[in-house]
Design a protein around this motif. Structure first.
Motif, PDB file in Angstrom:
ATOM      1  N   UNK A 248       0.853  -1.188   0.000  1.00  0.00           N
ATOM      2  CA  UNK A 248       0.000   0.000   0.000  1.00  0.00           C
ATOM      3  C   UNK A 248       0.887   1.236   0.000  1.00  0.00           C
ATOM      4  N   UNK A 249       0.689   2.106  -0.981  1.00  0.00           N
ATOM      5  CA  UNK A 249       1.446   3.351  -1.090  1.00  0.00           C
ATOM      6  C   UNK A 249       0.461   4.512  -1.155  1.00  0.00           C
ATOM      7  N   UNK A 250       0.769   5.576  -0.426  1.00  0.00           N
ATOM      8  CA  UNK A 250      -0.037   6.791  -0.507  1.00  0.00           C
ATOM      9  C   UNK A 250       0.766   7.878  -1.202  1.00  0.00           C
ATOM     10  N   UNK A 251       0.109   8.590  -2.124  1.00  0.00           N
ATOM     11  CA  UNK A 251       0.737   9.656  -2.889  1.00  0.00           C
ATOM     12  C   UNK A 251       0.054  10.982  -2.555  1.00  0.00           C
ATOM     13  N   UNK A 252       0.871  12.029  -2.437  1.00  0.00           N
ATOM     14  CA  UNK A 252       0.389  13.344  -2.014  1.00  0.00           C
ATOM     15  C   UNK A 252       0.850  14.406  -2.999  1.00  0.00           C
ATOM     16  N   UNK A 253      -0.025  15.353  -3.277  1.00  0.00           N
ATOM     17  CA  UNK A 253       0.324  16.483  -4.135  1.00  0.00           C
ATOM     18  C   UNK A 253      -0.473  17.709  -3.693  1.00  0.00           C
ATOM     19  N   UNK A 254       0.176  18.871  -3.705  1.00  0.00           N
ATOM     20  CA  UNK A 254      -0.539  20.108  -3.404  1.00  0.00           C
ATOM     21  C   UNK A 254      -1.213  20.618  -4.668  1.00  0.00           C
ATOM     22  N   UNK A 255      -2.474  21.035  -4.533  1.00  0.00           N
ATOM     23  CA  UNK A 255      -3.250  21.515  -5.675  1.00  0.00           C
ATOM     24  C   UNK A 255      -3.328  23.030  -5.753  1.00  0.00           C
ATOM     25  N   UNK A 256      -2.794  23.734  -4.754  1.00  0.00           N
ATOM     26  CA  UNK A 256      -2.866  25.190  -4.737  1.00  0.00           C
ATOM     27  C   UNK A 256      -2.228  25.774  -5.996  1.00  0.00           C
ATOM     28  N   UNK A 257      -2.841  26.810  -6.518  1.00  0.00           N
ATOM     29  CA  UNK A 257      -2.314  27.459  -7.724  1.00  0.00           C
ATOM     30  C   UNK A 257      -0.862  27.882  -7.510  1.00  0.00           C
ATOM     31  N   UNK A 258       0.007  27.530  -8.446  1.00  0.00           N
ATOM     32  CA  UNK A 258       1.415  27.884  -8.360  1.00  0.00           C
ATOM     33  C   UNK A 258       2.270  26.883  -7.603  1.00  0.00           C
ATOM     34  N   UNK A 259       1.640  25.881  -6.959  1.00  0.00           N
ATOM     35  CA  UNK A 259       2.408  24.880  -6.218  1.00  0.00           C
ATOM     36  C   UNK A 259       3.045  23.888  -7.182  1.00  0.00           C
ATOM     37  N   UNK A 260       4.063  23.191  -6.707  1.00  0.00           N
ATOM     38  CA  UNK A 260       4.732  22.187  -7.538  1.00  0.00           C
ATOM     39  C   UNK A 260       3.758  21.078  -7.917  1.00  0.00           C
ATOM     40  N   UNK A 261       3.812  20.596  -9.179  1.00  0.00           N
ATOM     41  CA  UNK A 261       2.923  19.509  -9.604  1.00  0.00           C
ATOM     42  C   UNK A 261       3.446  18.130  -9.205  1.00  0.00           C
ATOM     43  N   UNK A 262       4.577  18.071  -8.512  1.00  0.00           N
ATOM     44  CA  UNK A 262       5.189  16.788  -8.164  1.00  0.00           C
ATOM     45  C   UNK A 262       4.359  16.038  -7.129  1.00  0.00           C
ATOM     46  N   UNK A 263       4.391  14.717  -7.242  1.00  0.00           N
ATOM     47  CA  UNK A 263       3.765  13.838  -6.253  1.00  0.00           C
ATOM     48  C   UNK A 263       4.847  13.308  -5.319  1.00  0.00           C
ATOM     49  N   UNK A 264       4.501  13.143  -4.055  1.00  0.00           N
ATOM     50  CA  UNK A 264       5.422  12.599  -3.055  1.00  0.00           C
ATOM     51  C   UNK A 264       4.779  11.383  -2.409  1.00  0.00           C
ATOM     52  N   UNK A 265       5.569  10.352  -2.156  1.00  0.00           N
ATOM     53  CA  UNK A 265       5.076   9.155  -1.462  1.00  0.00           C
ATOM     54  C   UNK A 265       5.077   9.451   0.030  1.00  0.00           C
ATOM     55  N   UNK A 266       3.901   9.383   0.659  1.00  0.00           N
ATOM     56  CA  UNK A 266       3.790   9.696   2.083  1.00  0.00           C
ATOM     57  C   UNK A 266       3.488   8.476   2.943  1.00  0.00           C
ATOM     58  N   UNK A 267       3.217   7.341   2.321  1.00  0.00           N
ATOM     59  CA  UNK A 267       3.022   6.099   3.066  1.00  0.00           C
ATOM     60  C   UNK A 267       3.586   4.937   2.262  1.00  0.00           C
ATOM     61  N   UNK A 268       4.309   4.064   2.922  1.00  0.00           N
ATOM     62  CA  UNK A 268       4.824   2.831   2.316  1.00  0.00           C
ATOM     63  C   UNK A 268       4.509   1.696   3.277  1.00  0.00           C
ATOM     64  N   UNK A 269       3.856   0.665   2.772  1.00  0.00           N
ATOM     65  CA  UNK A 269       3.568  -0.519   3.592  1.00  0.00           C
ATOM     66  C   UNK A 269       3.657  -1.758   2.711  1.00  0.00           C
ATOM     67  N   UNK A 270       4.409  -2.759   3.159  1.00  0.00           N
ATOM     68  CA  UNK A 270       4.557  -4.021   2.428  1.00  0.00           C
ATOM     69  C   UNK A 270       4.154  -5.186   3.320  1.00  0.00           C
ATOM     70  N   UNK A 271       3.475  -6.151   2.738  1.00  0.00           N
ATOM     71  CA  UNK A 271       3.091  -7.352   3.474  1.00  0.00           C
ATOM     72  C   UNK A 271       4.309  -8.074   4.045  1.00  0.00           C
ATOM     73  N   UNK A 272       5.443  -7.976   3.377  1.00  0.00           N
ATOM     74  CA  UNK A 272       6.663  -8.646   3.809  1.00  0.00           C
ATOM     75  C   UNK A 272       7.046  -8.291   5.248  1.00  0.00           C
ATOM     76  N   UNK A 273       6.672  -7.088   5.692  1.00  0.00           N
ATOM     77  CA  UNK A 273       7.038  -6.650   7.031  1.00  0.00           C
ATOM     78  C   UNK A 273       6.347  -7.448   8.121  1.00  0.00           C
ATOM     79  N   UNK A 274       5.285  -8.197   7.743  1.00  0.00           N
ATOM     80  CA  UNK A 274       4.601  -9.012   8.742  1.00  0.00           C
ATOM     81  C   UNK A 274       5.509 -10.095   9.296  1.00  0.00           C
ATOM     82  N   UNK A 275       6.567 -10.449   8.536  1.00  0.00           N
ATOM     83  CA  UNK A 275       7.510 -11.473   9.015  1.00  0.00           C
ATOM     84  C   UNK A 275       8.190 -11.047  10.295  1.00  0.00           C
TER      85      UNK A 275
END
Length: 277
Positions: A248-275
Motif C-alpha cells: 500500500x502506497x499513498x501519494x500526495x500532491x498540493x493543488x494550490x495554484x502555483x504549487x509544484x505539480x510533483x507527487x510525493x510518497x507519504x506512506x509505504x507498507x509491504x506485506x513482507x514486514x509481517x515477518x
C-alpha cells in the motif's frame, strides 16, 4: 448496485489476469491498527469537501505529467530507455481470479477520481498516472531492498523514510531482498482511498492510496488480501514458488495554484514486514 460493481471489478481483474504472463493490515478506507503515519495531519485542516476524504481548488490548474520530486520527466520502465530495475522476473506462473475487491470502496474511489478530474483536471485514471505509481513502487521497493535509503530523498517524505528504515532493519538480508518488485511482477492495482483537503489558509492537497497485488518469492505466511482475489498456479519448472502479496502506497500532491505539480510518497507498507512482527 453492488452486484453491478462486482461484475465490473471482476471484468477488470479478469482482463488483467489473462494478460499477465504468468484486504490484511490495511483495510478499507485507510483504517488500520498498524497504520504508519498514513494521513499526516496538516496544521489547521478543517474543510473536507468530499465525503470521507481529505482537498480541492479551482479549474485554473492545468493537466500535468505524473512526476515525483527530483524525478521530473523520467521515463517509466515500460518505455524504451527507462531507468527502472534491469531485467524482469522471467517466466511467471499462471494467475487466476477467484474474487473481487470491495465494490463499495471501488465505486467511491471512482466517483471521487472523476470529480477531481472534473474540477482540477488531474486524471488519476490515465495510463500515464498508472505507469507513474507502478514506477514508484518499483523504485522504492528496490531502494529498500538494497538499503539505499538516500535514493528515496525527494521522492518519499522524510518521516516515511525514517519509518521505512526502522521496518527494514527488523528484516534479515534475505527477507529484505524479497522487497524488490519488477514491472512484470505487478498483477493488479486499485485505489483504496482518494482525498481532497483544504486547510485554513486556502491551500489544497490531494491524497490517493493505491493497493498493489504482485508476485513475490517471499517466504512466509500467505497474504490474505492476495489469496482472497488471486490464485497462483504451482511452479512446474523447478523455480521458487511465488505468492501474490500486497503493498500500500499513498501519494500526495498540493493543488494550490502555483504549487509544484510533483507527487510525493507519504506512506509505504509491504506485506513482507509481517515477518518481523
Amino acid at each position: 448496485m453492488q452486484r453491478i460493481s462486482s461484475l465490473a471489478a471482476c471484468r477488470e481483474l479478469g482482463g488483467l489476469a489473462a494478460a499477465s504472463p504468468g484486504v490484511c493490515a490495511w483495510k478499507k478506507g485507510m483504517t488500520c491498527s498498524k497504520q504508519p503515519a498514513a494521513h499526516q495531519q496538516l496544521a489547521g485542516m478543517s474543510v473536507r469537501p468530499f465525503t470521507g476524504v481529505p482537498g480541492a481548488q479551482s479549474r485554473g490548474l492545468c493537466r500535468r505529467r505524473f512526476v515525483f520530486v527530483g524525478q521530473k520527466h523520467r521515463l517509466f520502465s515500460s518505455q524504451p530507455g527507462a531507468d527502472g530495475p534491469p531485467g524482469s522476473s522471467g517466466g511467471q506462473p499462471g494467475v487466476s481470479v477467484v474474487g473481487v475487491p470491495d465494490p463499495i470502496t471501488w465505486i467511491r474511489c471512482k466517483v471521487i477520481i472523476y470529480l477531481i478530474n472534473l474540477y482540477f483536471e488531474i486524471d488519476m485514471s490515465s495510463a500515464e498516472f498508472e505507469r507513474g505509481v507502478k514506477q514508484a513502487l518499483i523504485h522504492v521497493s528496490n531502494m529498500m531492498s538494497s538499503g539505499r535509503y538516500h535514493k528515496l530523498v525527494g521522492i518519499v517524505s522524510n518521516e516515511m523514510i525514517d519509518y521505512v528504515k526502522t521496518r527494514c532493519k527488523s528484516l534479515t538480508d534475505a527477507q529484505r531482498q524479497h522487497l524488490a518488485v519488477t514491472m512484470d511482477d505487478i498483477i493488479f492495482m486499485l485505489p483504496e482511498d482518494v482525498s481532497v483537503v483544504f486547510d485554513r489558509y486556502g491551500r489544497k492537497y490531494c491524497f490517493i492510496v493505491m493497493r498493489f497485488w504482485f508476485l513475490s518469492t517471499y517466504e512466509g505466511p500467505d497474504d490474505p488480501e492476495g489469496t482472497k482475489i488471486f490464485k497462483v498456479a504451482s511452479s512446474e519448472d523447478g523455480n521458487p514458488e511465488k505468492k501474490i502479496v500486497t503493498a500500500v502506497y499513498e501519494f500526495h500532491r498540493e493543488l494550490t495554484r502555483g504549487a509544484s505539480p510533483d507527487w510525493t510518497v507519504t506512506t509505504v507498507w509491504h506485506w513482507h514486514w509481517k515477518q518481523a512482527e
